[in-house]
Scaffold this motif. Structure first.
Motif, PDB file in Angstrom:
ATOM      1  N   PRO A  35     -15.932 -13.737   5.476  1.00  0.00           N
ATOM      2  CA  PRO A  35     -15.244 -12.649   4.452  1.00  0.00           C
ATOM      3  C   PRO A  35     -15.688 -11.289   5.131  1.00  0.00           C
ATOM      4  O   PRO A  35     -16.790 -11.145   5.160  1.00  0.00           O
ATOM      5  CB  PRO A  35     -15.398 -12.957   3.338  1.00  0.00           C
ATOM      6  CG  PRO A  35     -15.879 -14.449   3.195  1.00  0.00           C
ATOM      7  CD  PRO A  35     -16.409 -14.601   4.446  1.00  0.00           C
ATOM      8  N   ARG A 140     -16.036 -19.104  -2.850  1.00  0.00           N
ATOM      9  CA  ARG A 140     -15.337 -18.124  -2.392  1.00  0.00           C
ATOM     10  C   ARG A 140     -15.525 -17.917  -0.822  1.00  0.00           C
ATOM     11  O   ARG A 140     -14.498 -17.876  -0.375  1.00  0.00           O
ATOM     12  CB  ARG A 140     -15.589 -16.794  -3.088  1.00  0.00           C
ATOM     13  CG  ARG A 140     -14.634 -15.683  -3.010  1.00  0.00           C
ATOM     14  CD  ARG A 140     -14.897 -14.302  -3.630  1.00  0.00           C
ATOM     15  NE  ARG A 140     -16.013 -13.779  -2.865  1.00  0.00           N
ATOM     16  CZ  ARG A 140     -15.959 -13.473  -1.771  1.00  0.00           C
ATOM     17  NH1 ARG A 140     -14.997 -13.223  -0.980  1.00  0.00           N
ATOM     18  NH2 ARG A 140     -17.196 -12.791  -1.115  1.00  0.00           N
ATOM     19  N   TYR A 144     -12.500 -18.833   2.063  1.00  0.00           N
ATOM     20  CA  TYR A 144     -12.173 -17.889   2.750  1.00  0.00           C
ATOM     21  C   TYR A 144     -12.043 -18.523   4.039  1.00  0.00           C
ATOM     22  O   TYR A 144     -11.247 -18.453   5.086  1.00  0.00           O
ATOM     23  CB  TYR A 144     -12.739 -16.356   2.689  1.00  0.00           C
ATOM     24  CG  TYR A 144     -12.436 -15.587   3.808  1.00  0.00           C
ATOM     25  CD1 TYR A 144     -11.419 -14.668   3.640  1.00  0.00           C
ATOM     26  CD2 TYR A 144     -12.917 -15.836   5.014  1.00  0.00           C
ATOM     27  CE1 TYR A 144     -11.269 -13.577   4.481  1.00  0.00           C
ATOM     28  CE2 TYR A 144     -12.666 -14.637   5.938  1.00  0.00           C
ATOM     29  CZ  TYR A 144     -11.548 -13.559   5.951  1.00  0.00           C
ATOM     30  OH  TYR A 144     -11.091 -12.879   6.640  1.00  0.00           O
ATOM     31  N   ARG A 145     -13.425 -19.197   4.422  1.00  0.00           N
ATOM     32  CA  ARG A 145     -13.683 -19.783   5.737  1.00  0.00           C
ATOM     33  C   ARG A 145     -12.283 -20.740   6.096  1.00  0.00           C
ATOM     34  O   ARG A 145     -11.883 -20.702   7.255  1.00  0.00           O
ATOM     35  CB  ARG A 145     -14.971 -20.336   5.619  1.00  0.00           C
ATOM     36  CG  ARG A 145     -15.220 -21.220   6.865  1.00  0.00           C
ATOM     37  CD  ARG A 145     -16.706 -21.754   6.528  1.00  0.00           C
ATOM     38  NE  ARG A 145     -16.970 -22.703   7.321  1.00  0.00           N
ATOM     39  CZ  ARG A 145     -17.700 -22.679   8.508  1.00  0.00           C
ATOM     40  NH1 ARG A 145     -18.226 -21.576   8.857  1.00  0.00           N
ATOM     41  NH2 ARG A 145     -18.036 -23.919   9.381  1.00  0.00           N
ATOM     42  N   ARG A 147      -9.237 -20.900   4.954  1.00  0.00           N
ATOM     43  CA  ARG A 147      -8.232 -20.179   5.087  1.00  0.00           C
ATOM     44  C   ARG A 147      -7.974 -19.480   6.467  1.00  0.00           C
ATOM     45  O   ARG A 147      -6.962 -19.558   7.249  1.00  0.00           O
ATOM     46  CB  ARG A 147      -7.809 -19.115   3.977  1.00  0.00           C
ATOM     47  CG  ARG A 147      -7.347 -19.602   2.726  1.00  0.00           C
ATOM     48  CD  ARG A 147      -7.171 -18.681   1.744  1.00  0.00           C
ATOM     49  NE  ARG A 147      -7.919 -17.803   1.301  1.00  0.00           N
ATOM     50  CZ  ARG A 147      -9.112 -17.999   0.589  1.00  0.00           C
ATOM     51  NH1 ARG A 147      -9.184 -19.152  -0.108  1.00  0.00           N
ATOM     52  NH2 ARG A 147      -9.830 -16.963   0.413  1.00  0.00           N
ATOM     53  N   ALA A 148      -9.154 -18.979   7.034  1.00  0.00           N
ATOM     54  CA  ALA A 148      -9.320 -18.136   7.957  1.00  0.00           C
ATOM     55  C   ALA A 148      -9.101 -19.146   9.228  1.00  0.00           C
ATOM     56  O   ALA A 148      -8.328 -18.873  10.457  1.00  0.00           O
ATOM     57  CB  ALA A 148     -10.656 -17.477   8.325  1.00  0.00           C
TER      58      ALA A 148
END
Length: 156
Positions: A35, A140, A144-145, A147-148
């Motif tokens: 993030p 969280r 994020y990881r 999704r990325a």
């Protein structure tokens, strides 16, 4: 005595295991899947040769505090798994296993990538008061990881 906590995530990708592992073999990709608000920066001179015994230094910020972190690749088994663990950093213990399993996907070959982190907070037992906050932050960050990674490599 510190309590050991566990975080586990699974990410499915519509790519062969060798391609997914290659992405993780490049330490610079770690910056791409972290993030932005962590202001994550690899400080080890590049290019970084990843393999067993490799040391990687980072700087990042959390809750307005900047700190250094050093990890060591303690196991390197391409294209199946690798393990990094904290040498110096914010945790009493950080042991991160990355596993890659090739599977059948809807469009052909796919890869299931599992992240398992075993971690302990410092200053036990008082440090455990921070557990809910740290656990939420890690969930969280790893969300994020995921999704990325899907965005960069394509998810299934």
């Amino acid at each position: 005595m510190a309590l050991t906590h566990r975080l586990h995530t699974t990410t499915r990708l519509a790519l062969p295991r060798s391609e997914v592992f290659d992405f993780f073999s490049d330490a610079e990709n770690l910056e791409r899947i972290t993030p932005p608000e962590l202001d994550f920066e690899i400080t080890t001179p590049r290019p970084i040769q990843i393999g067993e015994g490799a040391l990687i230094d980072y700087r990042l910020g959390l809750f307005g505090v900047r700190f250094g972190w050093r990890t060591e690749i303690v196991r390197w088994e391409p294209p199946y798994r690798f393990i990094d663990q904290q040498v110096r950093g914010p945790y009493r213990r950080w042991h991160h296993t990355h596993s890659f399993v090739e599977t059948d996907g809807p469009g052909g070959v796919a890869t299931r990538m599992d992240d398992e982190v075993l971690w302990e907070l410092p200053l036990s037992p008082a440090g455990e008061l921070a557990y809910p906050l740290v656990r939420a932050q890690l969930a969280r960050i790893f969300g994020y990881r995921q999704r990325a990674i899907r965005e960069l490599l394509g998810g299934a």
